[in-house]
Enzyme design. Structure first.
Site, mmCIF file in Angstrom:
data_model
loop_
_atom_site.group_PDB
_atom_site.id
_atom_site.type_symbol
_atom_site.label_atom_id
_atom_site.label_comp_id
_atom_site.label_asym_id
_atom_site.label_seq_id
_atom_site.Cartn_x
_atom_site.Cartn_y
_atom_site.Cartn_z
ATOM 1 N N LYS A 1 -14.668 14.762 14.396
ATOM 2 C CA LYS A 1 -15.547 14.376 15.499
ATOM 3 C C LYS A 1 -15.863 15.608 16.337
ATOM 4 C CE LYS A 1 -14.114 9.666 15.175
ATOM 5 N NZ LYS A 1 -12.850 8.945 15.091
ATOM 6 N N GLU B 1 -5.715 -4.049 -0.074
ATOM 7 C CA GLU B 1 -6.023 -5.187 0.795
ATOM 8 C C GLU B 1 -7.132 -6.062 0.238
ATOM 9 O OE1 GLU B 1 -5.484 -2.110 1.606
ATOM 10 O OE2 GLU B 1 -4.427 -1.898 3.502
ATOM 11 N N TRP C 1 -20.207 12.989 13.976
ATOM 12 C CA TRP C 1 -19.209 12.942 12.913
ATOM 13 C C TRP C 1 -19.569 13.876 11.766
ATOM 14 C CZ3 TRP C 1 -17.461 7.149 11.956
ATOM 15 C CH2 TRP C 1 -16.905 6.652 13.146
ATOM 16 N N THR D 1 0.872 -1.178 0.000
ATOM 17 C CA THR D 1 0.000 0.000 0.000
ATOM 18 C C THR D 1 0.908 1.226 0.000
ATOM 19 O OG1 THR D 1 -0.076 0.175 2.380
ATOM 20 C CG2 THR D 1 -1.755 -1.191 1.366
HETATM 21 P P1 ADP Z 1 -3.617 3.532 -0.161
HETATM 22 O O1 ADP Z 1 -4.655 3.062 0.842
HETATM 23 O O2 ADP Z 1 -2.254 3.125 0.200
HETATM 24 O O3 ADP Z 1 -3.771 4.971 -0.530
HETATM 25 P P2 ADP Z 1 -5.086 2.014 -2.086
HETATM 26 O O4 ADP Z 1 -4.967 2.090 -3.540
HETATM 27 O O5 ADP Z 1 -5.170 0.687 -1.466
HETATM 28 O O6 ADP Z 1 -3.864 2.756 -1.523
HETATM 29 O O7 ADP Z 1 -6.262 2.954 -1.639
HETATM 30 C C1 ADP Z 1 -7.433 2.484 -1.055
HETATM 31 C C2 ADP Z 1 -8.241 3.641 -0.573
HETATM 32 O O8 ADP Z 1 -8.500 4.554 -1.630
HETATM 33 C C3 ADP Z 1 -9.608 3.240 -0.089
HETATM 34 O O9 ADP Z 1 -9.583 2.749 1.225
HETATM 35 C C4 ADP Z 1 -10.371 4.551 -0.216
HETATM 36 O O10 ADP Z 1 -10.118 5.409 0.874
HETATM 37 C C5 ADP Z 1 -9.757 5.164 -1.435
HETATM 38 N N1 ADP Z 1 -10.620 4.892 -2.593
HETATM 39 C C6 ADP Z 1 -10.506 3.926 -3.502
HETATM 40 N N2 ADP Z 1 -11.471 4.005 -4.422
HETATM 41 C C7 ADP Z 1 -12.243 5.056 -4.088
HETATM 42 C C8 ADP Z 1 -13.415 5.671 -4.622
HETATM 43 N N3 ADP Z 1 -13.997 5.221 -5.723
HETATM 44 N N4 ADP Z 1 -13.927 6.740 -3.970
HETATM 45 C C9 ADP Z 1 -13.356 7.224 -2.851
HETATM 46 N N5 ADP Z 1 -12.256 6.700 -2.299
HETATM 47 C C10 ADP Z 1 -11.701 5.627 -2.899
#
Ligand code: ADP
Length: 544
Positions: free
Chosen positions: A443, A334, A448, A189
């Site tokens: 918060k 993940e 929230w 990640t």
């Molecule tokens: P990292 O978490 O390291 O930035 P990832 O590619 O695994 O890399 O990112 C996952 C995160 O990206 C998700 O948990 C979410 O917060 C965000 N994300 C992914 N797709 C979307 C989407 N369509 N809209 C909003 N957030 C998104």
């Protein structure tokens, strides 16, 4: 009574064998750095992957060994995608946009024995070579002999040429009958918080994810499609498209490193792309180019967007001006990565254009095979009313149980759910919508406030180019929102006028307590807003 069905394992090599046997002529097209186009087929790719398996074995790569890649989307990278897992090794894709220290950390943590590298990253390799010398035995340049860069590597680390190795390797190779639980690939990640963490996929999880994204209510790739993964192959397996395309026998168009609007426009038309997938930033670039030049997209029907929230402009502009459906997906490293996808249910069919855009902004329905729920601070499940928002949890066969190097199950709660770190609502139709990252939610007095909702409204103001909302410490409410904005070129920002966008759109107590104007906002290597930096900077903004 026992089942008498055939126990064939779900293997990545089976996908490639299928594509080669049943879609041998389906094209795999790659654009290289200099604009030249390389053409091959799924049939030839299978032969090349077998050759590469022999070449890697010749370098001492064995079962479970990690083969790292630092490369853009092209045919050589695709060969590694299949050869390394197919032979029982692990394909470890590395994001070259990360800081060199993080890249060296990831390579060492993963224990990569061979690195396959685009020549454009030769300088990066030279920088990190001393730090990775303990694990990396060979650097294979993904190039022809004439393109080999001059590179000084430490003793014990060989510099090799991919095309030379391939020419010398035999094509005869039988894909081993591995267990489907064998580790196949590895992604870290991007580490928006803390050090990058590794996720290890299996053949089984990869194949199941491929089937799931090929359902008609997800990407639904077909043999007559020509699919363009603009999302890099170092970003969660290009969202699984290189595997799903082989399953469907789709043509695959690999864009190389030039992902600007002009390059994508030319490639999409020249290669008759029907479906493309990438992050919103890329589509904003394409849209700006099309609008500036009056260009059209001749064959594209669907643009999948994911990785961060989809701006309404994308859905409206591509839909109304170009007749292209922008479809929203959500996922994370993940979860292989796709978790939800936005396609309509019968209840949505009569929506007016504004309703369709509103629906399109949701991240979508869960893919069959996975499950999701939202919970409050005590872990109690929240209703699916589209209003209540809480921590989003998922589970299923392509969700990880732990991070690389940690014990099985260590990333799960007692009931086996994985906390995504996202905060979401789910509506009565099962449409999930991200309202925040858990760490970013504000918060205020025990309630929230969604930072993303406030940001989306802020950028609807004509003077605002980009916006971030972070929590600042507040003596009475614990936390209150602070809005940080960047002006569009040539515009001045009047804070009161920006705050006026919130009237009637959010509860009064959501309206930010302060507006700060900056020249620019910090971003991560994957282009996401770096909220951690802003949070640190503005944490004390309201108490000073
Ligand atoms: P990292 O978490 O390291 O930035 P990832 O590619 O695994 O890399 O990112 C996952 C995160 O990206 C998700 O948990 C979410 O917060 C965000 N994300 C992914 N797709 C979307 C989407 N369509 N809209 C909003 N957030 C998104």
């Amino acid at each position: 009574m026992q089942s008498l069905m055939q126990p064939h394992p779900l293997l990545i090599s089976s996908l490639l064998k299928h594509a080669a046997r049943h879609h041998a002529d389906a094209e795999v097209v790659s654009r290289s750095d200099d604009g030249a186009v390389h053409r091959t087929t799924w049939g030839a790719t299978e032969g090349r992957a077998r050759r590469l398996a022999n070449a890697l074995a010749g370098l001492g790569v064995g079962a479970g060994d990690r083969v790292g890649t630092l490369a853009w989307n092209d045919h050589r990278h695709l060969e590694i995608y299949y050869a390394a897992p197919g032979m029982g090794a692990i394909c470890h894709t590395i994001n070259p946009r990360l800081h060199p220290d993080d890249i060296a950390y990831i390579i060492t943590h993963a224990g990569d024995v061979v690195l396959c590298v685009d020549p454009g990253f030769a300088g990066l390799i030279e920088t990190i070579a001393p730090a990775i010398a303990a694990t990396v035995r060979a650097v294979v340049m993904l190039a022809a002999p004439a393109q080999m860069p001059a590179l000084a590597l430490p003793p014990g680390m060989a510099l090799l040429c991919y095309d030379t190795l391939m020419a010398a390797a035999a094509e005869e190779f039988t894909w081993p009958a591995l267990s489907e639980a064998t580790a196949s690939s590895l992604c870290y990640t991007s580490g928006t918080t803390g050090r990058p963490k590794g996720v290890v996929y299996s053949h089984r999880s990869t194949v199941l994810h491929g089937y799931a994204i090929n359902m008609a209510d997800v990407l639904g790739l077909r043999a007559i499609d020509r699919v363009l993964p603009v999302v890099p192959m170092f970003h969660v397996n290009a969202w699984g498209i290189p595997y799903a395309a082989a399953m469907a026998g789709s043509g695959l168009v690999l864009p190389g490193r030039h992902l600007d609007g002009a390059s994508l426009h030319a490639l999409m038309n020249a290669e008759r792309v029907t479906l493309a997938a990438g992050v919103p930033t890329v589509w904003m670039g394409l849209l700006a180019h099309l609008r500036a030049t009056g260009g059209r997209l001749d064959t594209v029907k669907i643009i999948m967007t994911g990785g961060s929230a989809c701006p309404p402009l994308l859905i409206e502009a591509f839909g109304n001006e170009y007749g292209i459906a922008v479809e929203h997906g959500w996922g994370m490293t993940e979860m292989s990565p796709v978790g939800t996808y936005n396609k309509p249910k019968p209840a949505h069919l009569g929506l007016d254009p504004a309703g369709r855009t509103r629906l399109g902004l949701k991240q979508g329905r869960i893919l069959c095979g996975l499950d999701m729920k939202i919970v409050d601070g005590t872990g109690a499940e929240l209703p699916w009313d589209g209003i209540a928002f809480g921590d989003l949890k998922v589970r299923g066969p392509w969700v990880t149980t732990a991070y690389a190097g940690e014990p099985q199950g260590s990333a799960l709660d007692a009931e086996g759910w994985f906390a995504t770190g996202d905060v979401a609502t789910i509506d009565p139709q099962g449409m999930m919508e991200i309202t925040d990252r858990s760490k970013d939610v504000i918060k205020s007095g025990g309630e929230w406030i969604s930072s993303i909702t406030l940001e989306n409204l802020a950028v609807s103001h004509p003077d605002v180019a980009e916006a971030a909302v972070v929590a600042a410490v507040h003596p009475k409410w614990d936390e209150r929102p602070v809005l940080i904005v960047v002006a569009r070129p040539g515009r001045q920002i009047d804070p009161d006028s920006v705050l006026a966008v919130y009237a009637d759109k959010v509860p009064r107590w959501w309206v930010p307590d302060a507006v700060v104007v900056l020249d620019g906002l910090p971003h991560t290597a994957t282009g996401k807003l770096q909220k951690t930096v802003l949070r640190e900077q503005f944490r004390g903004h309201l108490v000073l």
